[in-house]
Design a protein around this motif. Structure first.
Motif, PDB file in Angstrom:
ATOM      1  N   GLY A   1       0.818  -1.210   0.000  1.00 26.25           N
ATOM      2  CA  GLY A   1       0.000   0.000   0.000  1.00 26.25           C
ATOM      3  C   GLY A   1       0.849   1.257   0.000  1.00 26.25           C
ATOM      4  O   GLY A   1       0.519   2.247  -0.661  1.00 26.25           O
ATOM      5  N   GLY A   2       1.960   1.226   0.731  1.00 21.81           N
ATOM      6  CA  GLY A   2       2.868   2.364   0.737  1.00 21.81           C
ATOM      7  C   GLY A   2       3.552   2.554  -0.600  1.00 21.81           C
ATOM      8  O   GLY A   2       3.782   3.686  -1.040  1.00 21.81           O
ATOM      9  N   ALA A   3       3.892   1.437  -1.267  1.00 20.37           N
ATOM     10  CA  ALA A   3       4.514   1.530  -2.591  1.00 20.37           C
ATOM     11  C   ALA A   3       3.565   2.193  -3.580  1.00 20.37           C
ATOM     12  O   ALA A   3       3.975   3.024  -4.397  1.00 20.37           O
ATOM     13  CB  ALA A   3       4.917   0.142  -3.081  1.00 20.37           C
ATOM     14  N   VAL A   4       2.277   1.831  -3.497  1.00 22.03           N
ATOM     15  CA  VAL A   4       1.289   2.472  -4.367  1.00 22.03           C
ATOM     16  C   VAL A   4       1.121   3.936  -3.978  1.00 22.03           C
ATOM     17  O   VAL A   4       1.141   4.833  -4.825  1.00 22.03           O
ATOM     18  CB  VAL A   4      -0.060   1.730  -4.294  1.00 22.03           C
ATOM     19  N   GLY A   5       0.981   4.193  -2.687  1.00 25.74           N
ATOM     20  CA  GLY A   5       0.754   5.561  -2.229  1.00 25.74           C
ATOM     21  C   GLY A   5       1.875   6.510  -2.587  1.00 25.74           C
ATOM     22  O   GLY A   5       1.642   7.667  -2.935  1.00 25.74           O
ATOM     23  N   ASN A   6       3.114   6.032  -2.518  1.00 26.47           N
ATOM     24  CA  ASN A   6       4.273   6.874  -2.815  1.00 26.47           C
ATOM     25  C   ASN A   6       4.768   6.732  -4.246  1.00 26.47           C
ATOM     26  O   ASN A   6       5.713   7.417  -4.637  1.00 26.47           O
ATOM     27  CB  ASN A   6       5.427   6.532  -1.863  1.00 26.47           C
ATOM     28  N   ASN A   7       4.160   5.825  -5.019  1.00 30.48           N
ATOM     29  CA  ASN A   7       4.655   5.506  -6.362  1.00 30.48           C
ATOM     30  C   ASN A   7       6.138   5.149  -6.281  1.00 30.48           C
ATOM     31  O   ASN A   7       6.989   5.714  -6.975  1.00 30.48           O
ATOM     32  CB  ASN A   7       4.434   6.668  -7.330  1.00 30.48           C
ATOM     33  N   SER A   8       6.422   4.188  -5.438  1.00 27.16           N
ATOM     34  CA  SER A   8       7.800   3.867  -5.084  1.00 27.16           C
ATOM     35  C   SER A   8       8.589   3.296  -6.257  1.00 27.16           C
ATOM     36  O   SER A   8       8.042   2.701  -7.185  1.00 27.16           O
ATOM     37  CB  SER A   8       7.816   2.851  -3.937  1.00 27.16           C
ATOM     38  N   THR A   9       9.880   3.481  -6.143  1.00 27.04           N
ATOM     39  CA  THR A   9      10.824   2.872  -7.067  1.00 27.04           C
ATOM     40  C   THR A   9      12.025   2.446  -6.242  1.00 27.04           C
ATOM     41  O   THR A   9      11.934   2.312  -5.031  1.00 27.04           O
ATOM     42  CB  THR A   9      11.187   3.854  -8.194  1.00 27.04           C
TER      43      THR A   9
END
Length: 423
Positions: A166-174
Protein backbone atom coordinates in the motif's frame (compact mmCIF):
# COMPACT_ATOMS: atom_id res chain seq x y z
CA UNK A 1 0.98 -14.01 6.41
CA UNK A 2 -1.59 -11.99 8.32
CA UNK A 3 0.36 -8.95 9.40
CA UNK A 4 3.63 -8.85 11.30
CA UNK A 5 4.73 -9.72 14.82
CA UNK A 6 5.35 -6.55 16.77
CA UNK A 7 5.88 -8.27 20.11
CA UNK A 8 9.32 -6.80 20.80
CA UNK A 9 9.12 -3.44 22.52
CA UNK A 10 5.33 -3.36 22.75
CA UNK A 11 4.19 -3.35 26.41
CA UNK A 12 0.86 -4.93 25.47
CA UNK A 13 2.64 -7.99 24.05
CA UNK A 14 4.74 -8.82 27.11
CA UNK A 15 3.45 -11.76 29.17
CA UNK A 16 3.36 -9.61 32.31
CA UNK A 17 1.72 -6.66 30.53
CA UNK A 18 -0.81 -4.62 32.45
CA UNK A 19 -0.87 -1.77 29.96
CA UNK A 20 -4.42 -0.73 29.06
CA UNK A 21 -4.71 0.92 25.67
CA UNK A 22 -8.39 1.68 26.28
CA UNK A 23 -8.14 3.07 29.82
CA UNK A 24 -9.57 6.42 30.83
CA UNK A 25 -6.20 8.03 30.13
CA UNK A 26 -6.71 8.28 26.37
CA UNK A 27 -7.22 11.07 23.90
CA UNK A 28 -10.89 11.60 22.91
CA UNK A 29 -12.48 8.70 24.87
CA UNK A 30 -15.85 9.20 23.16
CA UNK A 31 -14.25 8.68 19.76
CA UNK A 32 -12.44 5.61 21.08
CA UNK A 33 -15.75 4.16 22.25
CA UNK A 34 -17.44 4.92 18.93
CA UNK A 35 -14.67 3.44 16.80
CA UNK A 36 -14.34 0.39 19.03
CA UNK A 37 -17.98 -0.38 18.29
CA UNK A 38 -17.41 -0.01 14.54
CA UNK A 39 -14.24 -2.04 13.94
CA UNK A 40 -12.81 -5.44 14.79
CA UNK A 41 -9.25 -4.15 14.77
CA UNK A 42 -7.34 -2.28 17.46
CA UNK A 43 -8.25 1.28 18.47
CA UNK A 44 -5.40 3.01 20.27
CA UNK A 45 -5.59 6.62 21.36
CA UNK A 46 -3.27 6.33 24.37
CA UNK A 47 -0.19 8.52 24.74
CA UNK A 48 2.28 5.66 24.26
CA UNK A 49 0.85 4.64 20.87
CA UNK A 50 0.39 8.21 19.70
CA UNK A 51 4.05 8.97 20.37
CA UNK A 52 5.12 5.80 18.55
CA UNK A 53 3.24 6.92 15.45
CA UNK A 54 4.41 10.54 15.65
CA UNK A 55 7.45 9.74 13.52
CA UNK A 56 8.41 7.83 10.40
CA UNK A 57 11.80 7.46 8.70
CA UNK A 58 11.95 11.21 8.06
CA UNK A 59 12.94 14.10 10.32
CA UNK A 60 9.31 15.17 10.73
CA UNK A 61 7.18 14.64 13.81
CA UNK A 62 3.44 15.05 14.30
CA UNK A 63 1.46 13.40 17.08
CA UNK A 64 -1.65 11.74 15.61
CA UNK A 65 -5.14 11.98 17.06
CA UNK A 66 -5.04 8.23 17.47
CA UNK A 67 -4.31 4.98 15.67
CA UNK A 68 -6.64 2.32 14.30
CA UNK A 69 -5.25 -1.01 13.10
CA UNK A 70 -7.93 -2.38 10.76
CA UNK A 71 -8.43 -6.10 10.28
CA UNK A 72 -10.41 -5.72 7.06
CA UNK A 73 -11.51 -3.34 4.35
CA UNK A 74 -14.79 -3.04 6.24
CA UNK A 75 -12.87 -1.69 9.24
CA UNK A 76 -11.08 0.89 7.10
CA UNK A 77 -14.36 1.90 5.50
CA UNK A 78 -16.05 2.35 8.87
CA UNK A 79 -13.24 4.58 10.15
CA UNK A 80 -13.22 6.76 7.03
CA UNK A 81 -17.00 7.14 7.05
CA UNK A 82 -17.04 8.02 10.76
CA UNK A 83 -14.24 10.55 10.37
CA UNK A 84 -15.88 12.07 7.29
CA UNK A 85 -19.06 12.74 9.24
CA UNK A 86 -17.13 14.53 11.97
CA UNK A 87 -14.62 16.18 9.59
CA UNK A 88 -11.65 14.41 11.17
CA UNK A 89 -8.57 13.85 8.97
CA UNK A 90 -7.49 10.28 8.19
CA UNK A 91 -3.99 9.15 7.25
CA UNK A 92 -3.25 5.66 5.84
CA UNK A 93 0.13 4.30 6.93
CA UNK A 94 2.18 1.30 5.91
CA UNK A 95 5.65 0.46 7.18
CA UNK A 96 6.48 4.03 8.21
CA UNK A 97 9.51 4.11 5.90
CA UNK A 98 8.57 7.44 4.29
CA UNK A 99 11.46 9.89 4.02
CA UNK A 100 9.44 13.09 3.63
CA UNK A 101 6.89 12.85 6.44
CA UNK A 102 4.14 11.19 4.40
CA UNK A 103 3.25 8.80 7.24
CA UNK A 104 2.83 11.37 10.02
CA UNK A 105 0.09 13.93 10.61
CA UNK A 106 -2.42 15.16 13.17
CA UNK A 107 -5.00 12.65 12.01
CA UNK A 108 -6.50 9.27 12.75
CA UNK A 109 -3.79 6.95 11.44
CA UNK A 110 -4.84 3.71 9.75
CA UNK A 111 -1.98 1.24 10.21
CA UNK A 112 -2.43 -1.54 7.66
CA UNK A 113 0.82 -3.30 8.52
CA UNK A 114 -0.50 -4.93 11.70
CA UNK A 115 -3.24 -7.19 10.37
CA UNK A 116 -3.76 -6.63 6.64
CA UNK A 117 -0.66 -8.33 5.24
CA UNK A 118 -2.03 -11.28 3.29
CA UNK A 119 -1.05 -12.30 -0.23
CA UNK A 120 -4.48 -13.14 -1.63
CA UNK A 121 -3.78 -14.59 -5.07
CA UNK A 122 -0.89 -15.34 -7.43
CA UNK A 123 -1.47 -15.70 -11.17
CA UNK A 124 1.70 -17.02 -12.81
CA UNK A 125 0.36 -16.71 -16.37
CA UNK A 126 3.59 -16.40 -18.40
CA UNK A 127 2.04 -13.70 -20.59
CA UNK A 128 0.53 -11.63 -17.79
CA UNK A 129 1.67 -12.62 -14.28
CA UNK A 130 0.07 -10.77 -11.37
CA UNK A 131 -0.25 -10.92 -7.61
CA UNK A 132 -3.06 -9.59 -5.44
CA UNK A 133 -2.27 -8.62 -1.87
CA UNK A 134 -3.54 -6.51 0.98
CA UNK A 135 -2.15 -3.04 1.56
CA UNK A 136 -0.06 -4.07 4.57
CA UNK A 137 1.87 -6.82 2.77
CA UNK A 138 5.61 -6.33 3.22
CA UNK A 139 7.32 -6.21 -0.18
CA UNK A 140 10.05 -8.65 0.84
CA UNK A 141 7.44 -11.16 1.98
CA UNK A 142 5.44 -10.66 -1.21
CA UNK A 143 8.55 -11.39 -3.28
CA UNK A 144 9.34 -14.42 -1.14
CA UNK A 145 5.86 -15.79 -1.87
CA UNK A 146 6.16 -15.42 -5.66
CA UNK A 147 9.86 -16.32 -5.97
CA UNK A 148 9.13 -20.04 -6.62
CA UNK A 149 7.36 -18.91 -9.80
CA UNK A 150 10.51 -17.10 -10.95
CA UNK A 151 8.74 -13.76 -10.50
CA UNK A 152 9.20 -10.55 -8.53
CA UNK A 153 7.59 -7.16 -8.00
CA UNK A 154 9.82 -4.86 -10.04
CA UNK A 155 10.16 -1.69 -7.91
CA UNK A 156 12.58 -2.33 -5.06
CA UNK A 157 12.71 0.49 -2.48
CA UNK A 158 15.69 0.29 -0.14
CA UNK A 159 13.46 -0.46 2.85
CA UNK A 160 11.73 -3.36 1.09
CA UNK A 161 12.04 -5.55 4.19
CA UNK A 162 9.73 -3.11 6.00
CA UNK A 163 7.85 -1.10 3.37
CA UNK A 164 4.48 -2.45 2.26
CA UNK A 165 2.50 -2.70 -0.95
CA UNK A 166 0.00 0.00 0.00
CA UNK A 167 2.87 2.36 0.74
CA UNK A 168 4.51 1.53 -2.59
CA UNK A 169 1.29 2.47 -4.37
CA UNK A 170 0.75 5.56 -2.23
CA UNK A 171 4.27 6.87 -2.81
CA UNK A 172 4.66 5.51 -6.36
CA UNK A 173 7.80 3.87 -5.08
CA UNK A 174 10.82 2.87 -7.07
CA UNK A 175 14.31 1.77 -6.13
CA UNK A 176 17.90 1.18 -7.17
CA UNK A 177 16.79 -0.71 -10.29
CA UNK A 178 14.46 1.99 -11.60
CA UNK A 179 16.51 2.07 -14.82
CA UNK A 180 14.83 -1.23 -15.66
CA UNK A 181 11.61 -1.30 -13.65
CA UNK A 182 10.57 2.33 -13.43
CA UNK A 183 7.94 3.24 -10.82
CA UNK A 184 5.10 1.39 -9.15
CA UNK A 185 2.39 3.01 -11.29
CA UNK A 186 3.43 0.96 -14.31
CA UNK A 187 2.63 -2.27 -12.46
CA UNK A 188 -0.66 -1.33 -10.81
CA UNK A 189 -3.51 -3.18 -12.53
CA UNK A 190 -6.36 -2.86 -10.04
CA UNK A 191 -6.96 -1.58 -6.53
CA UNK A 192 -9.65 -1.84 -3.92
CA UNK A 193 -9.98 1.54 -2.24
CA UNK A 194 -12.06 3.45 0.28
CA UNK A 195 -13.26 6.85 -0.93
CA UNK A 196 -13.74 9.94 1.23
CA UNK A 197 -17.32 8.98 2.07
CA UNK A 198 -16.32 5.52 3.28
CA UNK A 199 -17.63 3.73 0.20
CA UNK A 200 -15.52 0.89 -1.17
CA UNK A 201 -14.82 0.58 -4.88
CA UNK A 202 -12.48 -1.23 -7.23
CA UNK A 203 -10.56 0.79 -9.81
CA UNK A 204 -8.98 -0.70 -12.91
CA UNK A 205 -8.88 -0.13 -16.65
CA UNK A 206 -11.93 1.58 -18.10
CA UNK A 207 -12.81 2.83 -21.57
CA UNK A 208 -12.86 6.62 -21.75
CA UNK A 209 -16.26 6.51 -23.48
CA UNK A 210 -17.61 4.38 -20.63
CA UNK A 211 -16.13 6.79 -18.12
CA UNK A 212 -17.87 9.73 -19.82
CA UNK A 213 -21.17 7.85 -19.89
CA UNK A 214 -21.00 7.35 -16.11
CA UNK A 215 -19.89 10.90 -15.34
CA UNK A 216 -22.07 13.31 -13.38
CA UNK A 217 -20.35 16.40 -11.91
CA UNK A 218 -23.35 17.14 -9.66
CA UNK A 219 -23.67 13.69 -8.09
CA UNK A 220 -21.73 14.49 -4.92
CA UNK A 221 -24.39 15.69 -2.48
CA UNK A 222 -23.40 15.94 1.18
CA UNK A 223 -26.18 15.73 3.72
CA UNK A 224 -26.27 17.52 7.10
CA UNK A 225 -24.68 14.53 8.83
CA UNK A 226 -21.97 13.82 6.29
CA UNK A 227 -21.66 12.13 2.90
CA UNK A 228 -24.72 10.30 1.67
CA UNK A 229 -24.20 9.73 -2.04
CA UNK A 230 -22.01 7.90 -4.53
CA UNK A 231 -18.81 9.79 -5.34
CA UNK A 232 -17.99 7.75 -8.44
CA UNK A 233 -19.97 9.83 -10.98
CA UNK A 234 -18.20 12.99 -9.84
CA UNK A 235 -14.81 11.26 -10.01
CA UNK A 236 -15.53 10.08 -13.54
CA UNK A 237 -16.64 13.58 -14.51
CA UNK A 238 -13.46 15.18 -13.20
CA UNK A 239 -11.22 12.64 -14.92
CA UNK A 240 -13.08 13.20 -18.19
CA UNK A 241 -12.72 16.96 -17.76
CA UNK A 242 -8.95 16.66 -17.29
CA UNK A 243 -8.67 14.55 -20.44
CA UNK A 244 -10.86 16.91 -22.48
CA UNK A 245 -9.70 20.29 -21.19
CA UNK A 246 -6.31 19.97 -19.51
CA UNK A 247 -4.33 17.47 -21.59
CA UNK A 248 -2.29 20.15 -23.38
CA UNK A 249 -1.56 21.89 -20.08
CA UNK A 250 -0.39 18.61 -18.57
CA UNK A 251 1.92 18.11 -21.55
CA UNK A 252 3.36 21.59 -21.17
CA UNK A 253 3.89 21.59 -17.42
CA UNK A 254 4.83 18.07 -16.35
CA UNK A 255 8.62 17.62 -16.34
CA UNK A 256 10.12 14.85 -18.47
CA UNK A 257 11.86 13.08 -15.60
CA UNK A 258 12.34 9.35 -15.23
CA UNK A 259 11.60 9.29 -11.50
CA UNK A 260 9.14 12.17 -11.18
CA UNK A 261 6.68 11.37 -8.39
CA UNK A 262 5.56 14.94 -7.65
CA UNK A 263 1.86 15.72 -7.93
CA UNK A 264 -0.86 13.46 -9.25
CA UNK A 265 -0.25 11.04 -12.12
CA UNK A 266 -2.10 13.17 -14.67
CA UNK A 267 0.68 12.72 -17.23
CA UNK A 268 0.24 8.94 -17.05
CA UNK A 269 -3.53 9.40 -17.39
CA UNK A 270 -3.15 11.52 -20.53
CA UNK A 271 -0.57 9.18 -22.08
CA UNK A 272 -2.81 6.17 -21.50
CA UNK A 273 -5.83 7.86 -23.06
CA UNK A 274 -3.75 8.52 -26.19
CA UNK A 275 -2.36 4.99 -26.30
CA UNK A 276 1.12 6.34 -25.58
CA UNK A 277 1.91 4.76 -22.23
CA UNK A 278 5.72 4.53 -21.99
CA UNK A 279 7.57 1.38 -21.00
CA UNK A 280 9.13 1.51 -17.52
CA UNK A 281 12.67 1.76 -18.92
CA UNK A 282 11.65 4.60 -21.28
CA UNK A 283 12.67 2.52 -24.30
CA UNK A 284 9.44 3.27 -26.15
CA UNK A 285 5.67 2.99 -26.00
CA UNK A 286 4.10 -0.03 -24.33
CA UNK A 287 2.84 -2.21 -27.22
CA UNK A 288 -0.24 -3.11 -25.16
CA UNK A 289 -1.21 0.54 -24.69
CA UNK A 290 -4.40 1.26 -26.63
CA UNK A 291 -5.98 4.68 -27.20
CA UNK A 292 -9.31 5.31 -25.56
CA UNK A 293 -8.67 3.52 -22.26
CA UNK A 294 -7.29 4.63 -18.90
CA UNK A 295 -6.55 2.84 -15.65
CA UNK A 296 -7.80 4.83 -12.67
CA UNK A 297 -5.88 2.58 -10.28
CA UNK A 298 -2.67 4.10 -11.65
CA UNK A 299 -3.99 7.57 -10.93
CA UNK A 300 -3.92 6.62 -7.24
CA UNK A 301 -0.21 5.76 -7.41
CA UNK A 302 1.73 8.58 -5.79
CA UNK A 303 -1.37 10.25 -4.34
CA UNK A 304 -0.22 9.46 -0.77
CA UNK A 305 -3.71 8.65 0.47
CA UNK A 306 -5.21 11.99 -0.57
CA UNK A 307 -7.52 10.55 -3.25
CA UNK A 308 -8.49 7.27 -1.60
CA UNK A 309 -7.31 4.74 0.97
CA UNK A 310 -5.96 1.69 -0.85
CA UNK A 311 -6.76 -1.55 0.98
CA UNK A 312 -5.80 -4.11 -1.68
CA UNK A 313 -3.89 -4.06 -4.95
CA UNK A 314 -3.27 -6.28 -7.95
CA UNK A 315 0.11 -5.62 -9.54
CA UNK A 316 1.87 -7.10 -12.54
CA UNK A 317 5.16 -8.91 -12.06
CA UNK A 318 8.55 -9.21 -13.72
CA UNK A 319 10.78 -12.26 -14.17
CA UNK A 320 13.63 -12.72 -11.72
CA UNK A 321 16.92 -12.10 -13.60
CA UNK A 322 19.02 -15.18 -14.34
CA UNK A 323 22.18 -13.62 -12.91
CA UNK A 324 23.88 -10.33 -12.13
CA UNK A 325 27.32 -8.81 -12.68
CA UNK A 326 28.82 -5.82 -10.89
CA UNK A 327 31.60 -3.35 -11.63
CA UNK A 328 33.04 -1.03 -8.99
CA UNK A 329 34.57 2.14 -10.43
CA UNK A 330 36.65 4.37 -8.15
CA UNK A 331 37.27 8.12 -8.47
CA UNK A 332 39.36 10.71 -6.68
CA UNK A 333 36.66 13.35 -7.13
CA UNK A 334 32.86 13.16 -6.85
CA UNK A 335 32.34 15.42 -9.88
CA UNK A 336 34.33 13.01 -12.04
CA UNK A 337 32.07 10.20 -10.89
CA UNK A 338 28.96 12.21 -11.72
CA UNK A 339 30.27 13.08 -15.18
CA UNK A 340 30.82 9.39 -15.83
CA UNK A 341 27.18 8.44 -15.23
CA UNK A 342 25.89 9.47 -18.65
CA UNK A 343 28.36 7.38 -20.68
CA UNK A 344 27.86 4.49 -18.25
CA UNK A 345 24.12 4.54 -18.98
CA UNK A 346 24.89 3.86 -22.64
CA UNK A 347 25.88 0.33 -21.53
CA UNK A 348 22.32 -0.36 -20.27
CA UNK A 349 23.07 -1.16 -16.63
CA UNK A 350 20.21 -2.13 -14.34
CA UNK A 351 21.52 0.09 -11.54
CA UNK A 352 24.13 2.77 -10.89
CA UNK A 353 24.71 3.74 -7.27
CA UNK A 354 27.12 6.38 -5.96
CA UNK A 355 29.00 6.30 -2.67
CA UNK A 356 30.64 9.64 -1.91
CA UNK A 357 33.36 10.62 0.54
CA UNK A 358 30.87 11.07 3.39
CA UNK A 359 29.49 7.55 3.04
CA UNK A 360 32.94 6.03 2.57
CA UNK A 361 34.17 7.94 5.61
CA UNK A 362 31.36 6.55 7.73
CA UNK A 363 32.13 3.06 6.44
CA UNK A 364 35.78 3.43 7.46
CA UNK A 365 34.60 4.23 10.99
CA UNK A 366 32.39 1.13 11.13
CA UNK A 367 34.12 -2.09 12.15
CA UNK A 368 32.19 -4.38 9.82
CA UNK A 369 32.97 -2.25 6.73
CA UNK A 370 36.46 -0.95 7.55
CA UNK A 371 38.32 -3.84 5.92
CA UNK A 372 36.23 -3.67 2.75
CA UNK A 373 36.75 0.08 2.31
CA UNK A 374 40.44 -0.46 2.98
CA UNK A 375 40.66 -2.45 -0.26
CA UNK A 376 39.92 0.67 -2.32
CA UNK A 377 42.86 2.41 -4.02
CA UNK A 378 44.53 5.15 -1.94
CA UNK A 379 42.95 8.55 -2.51
CA UNK A 380 39.54 7.16 -3.45
CA UNK A 381 36.96 9.89 -2.85
CA UNK A 382 33.90 8.32 -4.48
CA UNK A 383 32.82 5.10 -6.14
CA UNK A 384 30.15 4.06 -8.60
CA UNK A 385 28.63 0.62 -8.23
CA UNK A 386 27.36 -0.45 -11.67
CA UNK A 387 25.15 -3.53 -11.90
CA UNK A 388 24.05 -5.53 -14.95
CA UNK A 389 21.40 -8.19 -15.41
CA UNK A 390 22.49 -11.05 -17.65
CA UNK A 391 21.23 -14.36 -19.00
CA UNK A 392 24.47 -16.11 -18.00
CA UNK A 393 27.63 -15.51 -16.00
CA UNK A 394 29.62 -15.26 -19.23
CA UNK A 395 27.30 -12.56 -20.56
CA UNK A 396 27.60 -10.68 -17.28
CA UNK A 397 31.39 -10.75 -17.45
CA UNK A 398 31.27 -9.46 -21.03
CA UNK A 399 29.05 -6.56 -20.02
CA UNK A 400 31.47 -5.59 -17.25
CA UNK A 401 34.42 -5.96 -19.63
CA UNK A 402 32.71 -3.71 -22.18
CA UNK A 403 32.16 -1.05 -19.53
CA UNK A 404 35.72 -1.24 -18.25
CA UNK A 405 37.16 -1.10 -21.77
CA UNK A 406 35.05 1.96 -22.52
CA UNK A 407 35.79 3.91 -19.35
CA UNK A 408 39.36 2.92 -18.42
CA UNK A 409 42.67 2.51 -20.24
CA UNK A 410 45.17 -0.34 -19.78
CA UNK A 411 43.07 -2.36 -17.36
CA UNK A 412 43.13 -6.15 -17.33
CA UNK A 413 39.78 -7.93 -17.10
CA UNK A 414 38.74 -11.56 -16.69
CA UNK A 415 36.63 -11.42 -19.85
CA UNK A 416 37.27 -10.13 -23.33
CA UNK A 417 35.17 -7.09 -24.26
CA UNK A 418 32.87 -7.28 -27.26
CA UNK A 419 34.19 -6.13 -30.61
CA UNK A 420 34.11 -2.36 -30.79
CA UNK A 421 33.30 -1.93 -27.10
CA UNK A 422 36.00 0.69 -26.61
CA UNK A 423 35.45 2.50 -29.92
Amino acid sequence: MAGRNYGVGDPARASEATYDYASGDVERPTMVADLSELVEGDVRFDEYTRQLYATDASAYEAVPIGVVMPKSTADASAVVEYCARWEIPVLPRGGGTSLAGQAVNEAVVLDFSRYMGDVLAVDADPDDPTVTAQAGTVLAELNETIAPEGLKFGPDPAAGDRSVLGGAVGNNSTGAHSLVYGKTDYYVEEVEAVLADGSVHRFAEIAVDDLRARADPDADAWGPNGPDSDLLPRIYAEVARVLDEEADEVDARYPDLKRNVSGYNLDVLVDEARGERPLPDDSGVDPESEPGTVNLARLLAGSEGTLAVVTEATVSLAPVPETKAVALLTYDDLLDAMEDVEPILEHDPCAVEVMDDVLLGLARETAEFREVVGMLPPGTDSVLLVEFYAASAAEGRRKVADLVADRLDDVETTAEPSDGAAD
